[in-house]
Structure formats: C-alpha cells, structure tokens
Design an enzyme around this catalytic site. Structure first.
Site, PDB file in Angstrom:
ATOM      1  N   VAL A  64       0.762  -1.186  -0.035  1.00 31.04           N
ATOM      2  CA  VAL A  64      -0.059  -0.034  -0.078  1.00 31.04           C
ATOM      3  C   VAL A  64       1.043   1.231  -0.167  1.00 31.04           C
ATOM      4  O   VAL A  64       0.451   2.209  -0.150  1.00 31.04           O
ATOM      5  CB  VAL A  64      -1.139   0.077   1.103  1.00 31.04           C
ATOM      6  CG1 VAL A  64      -2.119  -1.157   0.892  1.00 31.04           C
ATOM      7  CG2 VAL A  64       0.055  -0.003   2.628  1.00 31.04           C
ATOM      8  N   TYR A 154       4.475   5.794  14.939  1.00 38.66           N
ATOM      9  CA  TYR A 154       2.963   5.262  14.771  1.00 38.66           C
ATOM     10  C   TYR A 154       1.909   6.028  15.166  1.00 38.66           C
ATOM     11  O   TYR A 154       1.097   6.109  14.532  1.00 38.66           O
ATOM     12  CB  TYR A 154       2.990   3.974  15.835  1.00 38.66           C
ATOM     13  CG  TYR A 154       1.705   2.950  15.655  1.00 38.66           C
ATOM     14  CD1 TYR A 154       1.605   2.241  14.531  1.00 38.66           C
ATOM     15  CD2 TYR A 154       0.944   3.059  16.670  1.00 38.66           C
ATOM     16  CE1 TYR A 154       0.445   1.529  14.399  1.00 38.66           C
ATOM     17  CE2 TYR A 154      -0.286   2.371  16.492  1.00 38.66           C
ATOM     18  CZ  TYR A 154      -0.444   1.401  15.627  1.00 38.66           C
ATOM     19  OH  TYR A 154      -1.610   0.887  15.561  1.00 38.66           O
ATOM     20  N   ALA A 156       2.065   9.401  15.161  1.00 36.71           N
ATOM     21  CA  ALA A 156       1.903  10.296  14.290  1.00 36.71           C
ATOM     22  C   ALA A 156       1.220   9.907  13.054  1.00 36.71           C
ATOM     23  O   ALA A 156       0.508  10.758  12.494  1.00 36.71           O
ATOM     24  CB  ALA A 156       3.308  10.703  13.909  1.00 36.71           C
TER      25      ALA A 156
HETATM   26  N1  LIG Z   1      -3.610  -5.155  17.154  1.00 37.65           N
HETATM   27  C1  LIG Z   1      -4.100  -4.093  17.976  1.00 37.65           C
HETATM   28  O1  LIG Z   1      -4.111  -4.106  19.206  1.00 37.65           O
HETATM   29  C2  LIG Z   1      -4.199  -2.755  17.199  1.00 37.65           C
HETATM   30  C3  LIG Z   1      -4.548  -1.786  17.893  1.00 37.65           C
HETATM   31  C4  LIG Z   1      -4.743  -0.461  17.471  1.00 37.65           C
HETATM   32  C5  LIG Z   1      -4.536  -0.288  15.990  1.00 37.65           C
HETATM   33  N2  LIG Z   1      -4.292  -1.712  15.069  1.00 37.65           N
HETATM   34  C6  LIG Z   1      -4.254  -1.471  13.736  1.00 37.65           C
HETATM   35  O2  LIG Z   1      -5.047  -2.299  13.016  1.00 37.65           O
HETATM   36  C7  LIG Z   1      -4.439  -2.807  11.772  1.00 37.65           C
HETATM   37  C8  LIG Z   1      -4.007  -4.371  11.743  1.00 37.65           C
HETATM   38  O3  LIG Z   1      -3.290  -4.634  12.701  1.00 37.65           O
HETATM   39  P1  LIG Z   1      -3.119  -6.404  13.170  1.00 37.65           P
HETATM   40  O4  LIG Z   1      -2.924  -6.444  14.590  1.00 37.65           O
HETATM   41  O5  LIG Z   1      -4.058  -6.969  12.585  1.00 37.65           O
HETATM   42  O6  LIG Z   1      -1.722  -6.530  12.408  1.00 37.65           O
HETATM   43  P2  LIG Z   1      -0.975  -7.663  11.682  1.00 37.65           P
HETATM   44  O7  LIG Z   1       0.326  -7.526  11.558  1.00 37.65           O
HETATM   45  O8  LIG Z   1      -1.470  -9.011  12.335  1.00 37.65           O
HETATM   46  O9  LIG Z   1      -1.850  -7.627  10.246  1.00 37.65           O
HETATM   47  C9  LIG Z   1      -1.449  -6.522   9.290  1.00 37.65           C
HETATM   48  C10 LIG Z   1      -1.488  -7.010   7.865  1.00 37.65           C
HETATM   49  O10 LIG Z   1      -1.255  -5.641   7.036  1.00 37.65           O
HETATM   50  C11 LIG Z   1      -0.370  -6.357   6.019  1.00 37.65           C
HETATM   51  N3  LIG Z   1       0.735  -5.236   5.642  1.00 37.65           N
HETATM   52  C12 LIG Z   1       1.467  -4.545   6.357  1.00 37.65           C
HETATM   53  N4  LIG Z   1       2.104  -3.541   5.641  1.00 37.65           N
HETATM   54  C13 LIG Z   1       1.546  -3.705   4.417  1.00 37.65           C
HETATM   55  C14 LIG Z   1       1.871  -2.949   3.128  1.00 37.65           C
HETATM   56  N5  LIG Z   1       2.541  -2.081   3.094  1.00 37.65           N
HETATM   57  N6  LIG Z   1       1.069  -3.292   2.132  1.00 37.65           N
HETATM   58  C15 LIG Z   1       0.130  -4.464   2.233  1.00 37.65           C
HETATM   59  N7  LIG Z   1      -0.045  -5.141   3.305  1.00 37.65           N
HETATM   60  C16 LIG Z   1       0.771  -4.769   4.478  1.00 37.65           C
HETATM   61  C17 LIG Z   1       0.528  -7.418   6.846  1.00 37.65           C
HETATM   62  O11 LIG Z   1       1.076  -8.260   5.823  1.00 37.65           O
HETATM   63  C18 LIG Z   1      -0.728  -8.206   7.572  1.00 37.65           C
HETATM   64  O12 LIG Z   1      -1.204  -9.292   7.025  1.00 37.65           O
HETATM   65  C19 LIG Z   1      -3.058  -1.940  11.614  1.00 37.65           C
HETATM   66  O13 LIG Z   1      -3.571  -0.966  10.871  1.00 37.65           O
HETATM   67  C20 LIG Z   1      -3.075  -1.627  13.117  1.00 37.65           C
HETATM   68  O14 LIG Z   1      -2.124  -0.266  13.370  1.00 37.65           O
HETATM   69  C21 LIG Z   1      -4.082  -2.782  15.761  1.00 37.65           C
END
Ligand SMILES: NC(=O)c1ccc[n+]([C@@H]2O[C@H](COP(=O)([O-])OP(=O)(O)OC[C@H]3O[C@@H](n4cnc5c(N)ncnc54)[C@H](O)[C@@H]3O)[C@@H](O)[C@H]2O)c1
Length: 249
Positions: A64, A154, A156
């Site tokens: 992305v 993050y 930011a």
């Molecule tokens: N887990 C938490 O507690 C939490 C809390 C707040 C926010 N979030 C947000 O939720 C979202 C998902 O988090 P998660 O915990 O499921 O993470 P995760 O690492 O389990 O999944 C993230 C997915 O995004 C993909 N990805 C990462 N960078 C990419 C890129 N440049 N292009 C395409 N795909 C890409 C990865 O391959 C992975 O499959 C994120 O935006 C994260 O900031 C998570």
C-alpha cells in the site's frame, strides 16, 4: 439478503489479523471481497478460504505504500467485479523504538504505510466513489489519542490518518460517501505483541482495561461493518474508540 449481498468490499491488510477478520465479516454478509496484502502466502490463503466458505474473493498482492500498486489494485478489482462499494483501510505497521533509535528510513516506512498508504488507496478509487457512493472505514488506533503504542512514528501516522479521514468526510459527504474510523486498542492480534511481548506484560495490561479482556478481531469487524452499513449513514467523519474503556478512565 443483507445490505452487502452482491456488493464489493476491498480490505487492505486482509491476509492476517484484524483485516482478515473484517474481510470475513463482510463475506458472511454476502459481499465479494478484494483481499489486499503484500504477504502473498497469507493474502492468497485468506482469499481462498473466503471463496470456499462464502462467495468469490480475489487476492491482489500490493504494497500500500506504493502508489502504482494502488492503481493496479483498482484495475484488478474492476476486472473481477466491475464495481467498488466499500474500502476498509487496515494495512499498518508499528515498531517499538524511541526517537534516538528511529532511523529516517523507519520513520518514512511507517508514514508511507500507515498514512500515505491510506491516501494512495483512496485516490485510486476516488472517482468510483463519486459516481457510485459507498463507504470508507479507516483503521486508526487509540495511539492517535494517547501518543503511545509503538514509537512516535506510529501515533503520528495514525493521527495523520484521522485528519485525512475527517477531510475526506467533508469532501465526500455531499457526494453520498460515508467516511469514518475505528481506533482500536489492545486487540488480540499481530501488533499487540510488538508492544507487549511477554505473558506477564499482557496480564498487567488487562488490569488497565475496564472490561477486563483484550479486544478480539471480531469486535473490530463488527464495528467496521456497522460503520460501512448504509443504515448508519448519519455517522460521518467520526472515530469510534474501541478499547474496552482503557484510554479514558
Ligand atoms: N492489534 C492491535 O491491538 C491494534 C490496535 C490499534 C490499531 N491496530 C491497527 O489495526 C491494523 C491491523 O493490525 P493487526 O494487529 O491486525 O496487524 P497484523 O500484523 O496482524 O496484520 C497486518 C496485515 O497488514 C499487512 N501489511 C502490512 N504492511 C503492508 C503494506 N505496506 N502493504 C500491504 N499489506 C501490508 C501485513 O502483511 C498483515 O497481513 C493496523 O492498521 C494497526 O495499526 C491494531
């Protein structure tokens, strides 16, 4: 029949974790899914599972943070399904470094993925939303509010994403497009372990959460579905803090 039967929903980061759960929620309600991820194995597996269990899902391998990949993402979506109704912007990364440890390369990578990545995806589909309406759901983070959660890059990036969301809500609201965000915190998924790698640190954390449990992927998926549902279209430009009442006590 649900509001999403026959609709097309694209979810970035749908190879794993929260994005994967969100994709499944929409598929369960009849949507065709575009699974976007840069992890080929995980993304393809996720799309195959959805197709087997529900209806057709495709996988588009894309980083992305690459604007050209977003253009390809749109081309593949239209080749397969001929339309787009909802995009869920989930792909994100975090590192647990202090300012002195954060290299310029790391800073740029986090911003390019978590903030510019949102913009590139929205831009690629912008004209389609102008003509077809629909909804966009941004996956932000409670970090945008608290400043915690994975080094300063993050929060930011996530605060920037919420600014982008609010600007788009003003721009696209008059065109019938709903734009909102979810700010999860402490969801039992991939990024949680970046900040809380040990069982002990996770146990301490649970005591800070009013509902005394980590959020689940399904909690975020339910909220994403709610915000994308046209029945809830009077909610516009908002962020739902999804944290079990940890942040504000
Ligand atoms: N887990 C938490 O507690 C939490 C809390 C707040 C926010 N979030 C947000 O939720 C979202 C998902 O988090 P998660 O915990 O499921 O993470 P995760 O690492 O389990 O999944 C993230 C997915 O995004 C993909 N990805 C990462 N960078 C990419 C890129 N440049 N292009 C395409 N795909 C890409 C990865 O391959 C992975 O499959 C994120 O935006 C994260 O900031 C998570």
């Amino acid at each position: 029949m649900s509001e999403f039967t026959g609709k097309v929903v694209l979810v970035t980061g749908a190879g794993n974790g929260i994005g994967k759960g969100i994709a499944e929620k929409f598929a369960k309600h009849g949507a065709n899914i575009v699974v976007v991820d840069y992890n080929e194995e995980a993304g393809q597996k996720s799309a195959n599972e959805l197709t087997k269990k529900y209806q057709k899902a495709i996988f588009v391998q894309a980083d992305v943070s690459d604007p050209e990949a977003s253009v390809r993402m749109r081309e593949k979506t239209f080749e397969a399904f001929g339309r787009i109704d909802t995009i869920v912007l989930d792909a994100g990364i975090a590192y647990h470094d202090t300012v002195d440890q954060i290299s310029i390369e790391e800073w740029n990578r986090v911003l390019a993925t978590n903030l510019s990545g949102f913009f590139y995806t929205v831009k690629a589909f912008y004209n389609d939303f102008l003509t077809n309406k629909g909804s966009m759901v941004f996956i932000s983070s409670g970090s945008a509010l608290t400043g915690t959660g994975g080094g300063v890059a993050y929060p930011a990036s996530k605060a920037g994403g919420e600014g982008l969301m609010r600007g788009l809500a003003k721009e696209l609201g008059p065109k019938g497009v709903n734009v909102n965000a979810i700010a999860p915190r402490v969801i039992e998924s991939g990024l949680l372990t970046v900040n809380y790698p040990t069982k002990e640190s996770q146990k301490k954390l649970i005591d800070q959460i009013a509902v005394r449990r980590f959020g689940q992927v399904a909690d975020v998926a339910n909220a994403a579905y709610f915000l994308a549902d046209p029945d809830n279209s009077y909610i516009q430009g908002q962020t739902i803090l999804l944290d079990g009442n940890r942040s504000i006590r």
